[in-house]
Design a protein around this motif. Structure first.
Motif, PDB file in Angstrom:
ATOM      1  N   SER A 104     -28.367  55.638 -80.525  1.00  0.00           N
ATOM      2  CA  SER A 104     -29.572  56.471 -80.425  1.00  0.00           C
ATOM      3  C   SER A 104     -30.651  55.692 -79.691  1.00  0.00           C
ATOM      4  O   SER A 104     -30.525  54.478 -79.463  1.00  0.00           O
ATOM      5  CB  SER A 104     -30.091  56.820 -81.823  1.00  0.00           C
ATOM      6  N   GLY A 105     -31.747  56.413 -79.394  1.00  0.00           N
ATOM      7  CA  GLY A 105     -32.872  55.769 -78.739  1.00  0.00           C
ATOM      8  C   GLY A 105     -33.521  54.713 -79.627  1.00  0.00           C
ATOM      9  O   GLY A 105     -33.798  53.593 -79.182  1.00  0.00           O
ATOM     10  N   ALA A 106     -33.775  55.078 -80.875  1.00  0.00           N
ATOM     11  CA  ALA A 106     -34.426  54.125 -81.784  1.00  0.00           C
ATOM     12  C   ALA A 106     -33.600  52.841 -81.891  1.00  0.00           C
ATOM     13  O   ALA A 106     -34.149  51.734 -81.914  1.00  0.00           O
ATOM     14  CB  ALA A 106     -34.613  54.759 -83.157  1.00  0.00           C
ATOM     15  N   PHE A 138     -44.192  56.543 -77.765  1.00  0.00           N
ATOM     16  CA  PHE A 138     -43.189  57.008 -78.736  1.00  0.00           C
ATOM     17  C   PHE A 138     -41.900  56.243 -78.485  1.00  0.00           C
ATOM     18  O   PHE A 138     -41.344  56.277 -77.389  1.00  0.00           O
ATOM     19  CB  PHE A 138     -42.925  58.522 -78.634  1.00  0.00           C
ATOM     20  N   HIS A 139     -41.427  55.547 -79.530  1.00  0.00           N
ATOM     21  CA  HIS A 139     -40.212  54.743 -79.368  1.00  0.00           C
ATOM     22  C   HIS A 139     -39.148  55.046 -80.419  1.00  0.00           C
ATOM     23  O   HIS A 139     -38.071  54.447 -80.370  1.00  0.00           O
ATOM     24  CB  HIS A 139     -40.559  53.255 -79.379  1.00  0.00           C
ATOM     25  N   GLY A 140     -39.439  55.924 -81.392  1.00  0.00           N
ATOM     26  CA  GLY A 140     -38.417  56.258 -82.380  1.00  0.00           C
ATOM     27  C   GLY A 140     -38.916  56.060 -83.797  1.00  0.00           C
ATOM     28  O   GLY A 140     -40.048  55.633 -84.026  1.00  0.00           O
ATOM     29  N   ASP A 223     -38.995  51.382 -71.919  1.00  0.00           N
ATOM     30  CA  ASP A 223     -38.292  52.405 -72.679  1.00  0.00           C
ATOM     31  C   ASP A 223     -38.037  53.568 -71.717  1.00  0.00           C
ATOM     32  O   ASP A 223     -38.941  54.347 -71.415  1.00  0.00           O
ATOM     33  CB  ASP A 223     -39.155  52.844 -73.871  1.00  0.00           C
ATOM     34  N   ILE A 225     -35.703  55.827 -72.299  1.00  0.00           N
ATOM     35  CA  ILE A 225     -34.871  56.736 -73.095  1.00  0.00           C
ATOM     36  C   ILE A 225     -35.072  58.182 -72.641  1.00  0.00           C
ATOM     37  O   ILE A 225     -34.113  58.945 -72.533  1.00  0.00           O
ATOM     38  CB  ILE A 225     -35.193  56.522 -74.595  1.00  0.00           C
ATOM     39  N   GLN A 226     -36.327  58.546 -72.342  1.00  0.00           N
ATOM     40  CA  GLN A 226     -36.602  59.898 -71.866  1.00  0.00           C
ATOM     41  C   GLN A 226     -36.649  59.962 -70.336  1.00  0.00           C
ATOM     42  O   GLN A 226     -36.220  60.943 -69.734  1.00  0.00           O
ATOM     43  CB  GLN A 226     -37.935  60.384 -72.453  1.00  0.00           C
ATOM     44  N   LYS A 252     -30.616  59.345 -74.991  1.00  0.00           N
ATOM     45  CA  LYS A 252     -30.751  60.757 -74.577  1.00  0.00           C
ATOM     46  C   LYS A 252     -29.717  61.206 -73.547  1.00  0.00           C
ATOM     47  O   LYS A 252     -28.633  61.605 -73.916  1.00  0.00           O
ATOM     48  CB  LYS A 252     -32.175  61.005 -74.075  1.00  0.00           C
TER      49      LYS A 252
HETATM   50  C1  LIG Z   1     -39.318  57.454 -74.983  1.00  0.00           C
HETATM   51  C2  LIG Z   1     -38.516  57.599 -76.239  1.00  0.00           C
HETATM   52  N1  LIG Z   1     -38.137  56.495 -76.897  1.00  0.00           N
HETATM   53  C3  LIG Z   1     -37.396  56.569 -78.027  1.00  0.00           C
HETATM   54  C4  LIG Z   1     -37.019  57.781 -78.554  1.00  0.00           C
HETATM   55  C5  LIG Z   1     -36.208  57.831 -79.818  1.00  0.00           C
HETATM   56  O1  LIG Z   1     -34.914  58.267 -79.551  1.00  0.00           O
HETATM   57  P1  LIG Z   1     -33.977  58.795 -80.750  1.00  0.00           P
HETATM   58  O2  LIG Z   1     -34.576  60.066 -81.269  1.00  0.00           O
HETATM   59  O3  LIG Z   1     -32.637  58.982 -80.096  1.00  0.00           O
HETATM   60  O4  LIG Z   1     -33.948  57.714 -81.785  1.00  0.00           O
HETATM   61  C6  LIG Z   1     -37.408  58.951 -77.903  1.00  0.00           C
HETATM   62  C7  LIG Z   1     -37.044  60.274 -78.466  1.00  0.00           C
HETATM   63  O5  LIG Z   1     -37.658  61.281 -78.228  1.00  0.00           O
HETATM   64  C8  LIG Z   1     -38.174  58.856 -76.708  1.00  0.00           C
HETATM   65  O6  LIG Z   1     -38.586  59.961 -76.052  1.00  0.00           O
END
Ligand SMILES: Cc1ncc(COP(=O)(O)O)c(C=O)c1O
Length: 400
Positions: A104-106, A138-140, A223, A225-226, A252
């Motif tokens: 996952s992202g977190a 936002f990082h999780g 980050d 992730i998005q 993601k």
């Molecule tokens: C930039 C960013 N980092 C981390 C996350 C966390 O990812 P996850 O929900 O897969 O843990 C998100 C989720 O929306 C995100 O947009």
């Protein structure tokens, strides 16, 4: 089960962590979804920036089916062929040499934070442990990622958080210069903030952050992730200005809808992790890795990055034009197919009205509409949404 029954059972048996729309999807293909009552929707959410290659891309589905028949899981006690294939692809297509896989992202953020702390601890000692983060990030939701998520609404009720996280305003270079000290092991940021409102920093800001990190001996963590995997018009958002991080978090869009995260770094940074430093039972398992390799291959073979960039520019121009009819709308924010439009009113009624007309969009920060369609979206589909938004905005109070 019909929609009413699914909702009733969900309310009875699921944790109340999500505010869900009254709809349940049972099928998806490309840019379309169908609900349990058979209604069709055009998707501008992509499972929150996950389905970059669209729903159930045939090549991703085929790779999952093929892998599922062969081998699902063995753990990282052994080498895994689909995992090494994916790691090589990522090394060939990014600044990084090596990957650590998770789910996952977190988890990718946790891995990045641990790597940065360990890298600094082995070189400079434990006093160099602070991570400088950005307001509205936002990082999780896990404790490390949450401690780096500088929005009070997410942290409320979970204190004490992990110590050593410092917050500065995003896009404020003097504040960053003051915050990065000999105690800083890393600066962590999203190249474009997603959940924080689709905030794009000024040109030159990321290069300046890179310079501050280099001058003070701190690592730079992006980050993505998005923003990663083609979402913002380049394979990774950092390519836009050519500012490379030392560590990058992905998730993601990586595996086309199968849960997967990755933390990437250059060799000399990743060397701070040795056997036993970090691990994940499922991380990079054969099924997720096969799905991810098929996903990145589709992005490449179908030129989805270029396509997304082109349609994204068309989409942004169309959203800007809505401002001529509705002058109280904010300026369009974002890049590629990560776009935001700030309303002068609450966004939830617009999201509901679009869904009732068969269009899925999302709202963040109360009033920012966020658009994250699959990268294979076509201009006529964008046009259909723009027409829908025009109708919806005409009916909404407070927009003229
Ligand atoms: C930039 C960013 N980092 C981390 C996350 C966390 O990812 P996850 O929900 O897969 O843990 C998100 C989720 O929306 C995100 O947009």
């Amino acid at each position: 089960m019909d929609t009413q029954e699914i909702m009733a059972r969900g309310q009875a048996f699921l944790a109340g962590t999500y505010g869900r729309a009254p709809v349940a999807f049972t099928r998806g293909a490309g840019t379309r979804l169908w609900d349990s009552d058979g209604r069709e929707y055009l998707d501008f959410v992509s499972g929150i920036a996950v389905c970059n290659v669209g729903h159930c891309h045939p090549k991703v589905v085929a790779a999952i089916q093929e892998q599922a028949q062969r081998l699902l899981h063995v753990s990282n006690l052994y080498y895994i062929e689909p995992q090494v294939r994916l790691a090589r692809w990522l090394a060939e297509h990014s600044f990084a040499d090596k990957s650590f896989f998770c789910n996952s992202g977190a988890e990718a953020i946790e891995a990045a934070l641990k790597l940065a702390r360990r890298h600094a601890a082995t070189r400079c000692g434990p006093q160099r442990h602070e991570v400088v983060c950005m307001e509205n990030s936002f990082h999780g939701r896990t404790f490390g990622a949450l401690s780096a998520t500088m929005q009070p609404k997410y942290q409320e009720g979970f204190q004490p958080l992990v110590p050593g996280f410092v917050s500065v305003p995003f896009n404020d270079l003097p504040a960053l210069e003051r915050a990065v000290t000999e105690r800083t092991c890393a600066v962590l940021l999203e190249p474009i903030q997603g959940a924080g409102g689709v905030n794009v920093p000024d040109r030159g800001y990321l290069a300046a952050v890179r310079r501050v990190c280099d001058e003070r001996g701190a690592l730079l963590i992006f980050d993505e992730i998005q923003t990663g995997l083609g979402r913002t018009g380049t394979l990774f958002a950092y390519e836009d200005e050519g500012v490379e991080p030392d560590i990058m978090a992905l998730a993601k869009g990586l595996a086309g809808g199968v849960p997967m995260g990755a933390m990437l770094a250059r060799d000399e940074v990743m060397a701070a992790f040795t056997p036993g430093s970090h691990a994940s039972t499922f991380g990079g398992n054969p099924l997720a890795s096969a799905a991810a390799f098929a996903t990145v291959s589709v992005i490449e073979e179908e030129h989805l990055v270029e396509h997304g960039r082109k349609v994204g520019a068309y989409f942004a121009a169309g959203l800007e034009r809505l401002g001529e009819y509705f002058p109280r709308l904010g300026r369009v924010r974002g890049r590629g197919l990560l776009l935001g439009l700030e309303l002068p009113v609450e966004g939830a009624p617009a999201v509901d009205a679009c869904r009732q007309r068969g269009f899925l969009i999302n709202c963040i920060k109360g009033s920012v509409l966020r658009f994250l369609p699959p990268l294979l979206i076509q201009e006529q589909e964008v046009e259909a949404l723009l027409t829908c938004l025009h109708e919806v905005f005409t009916e909404l109070d407070g927009l003229r």
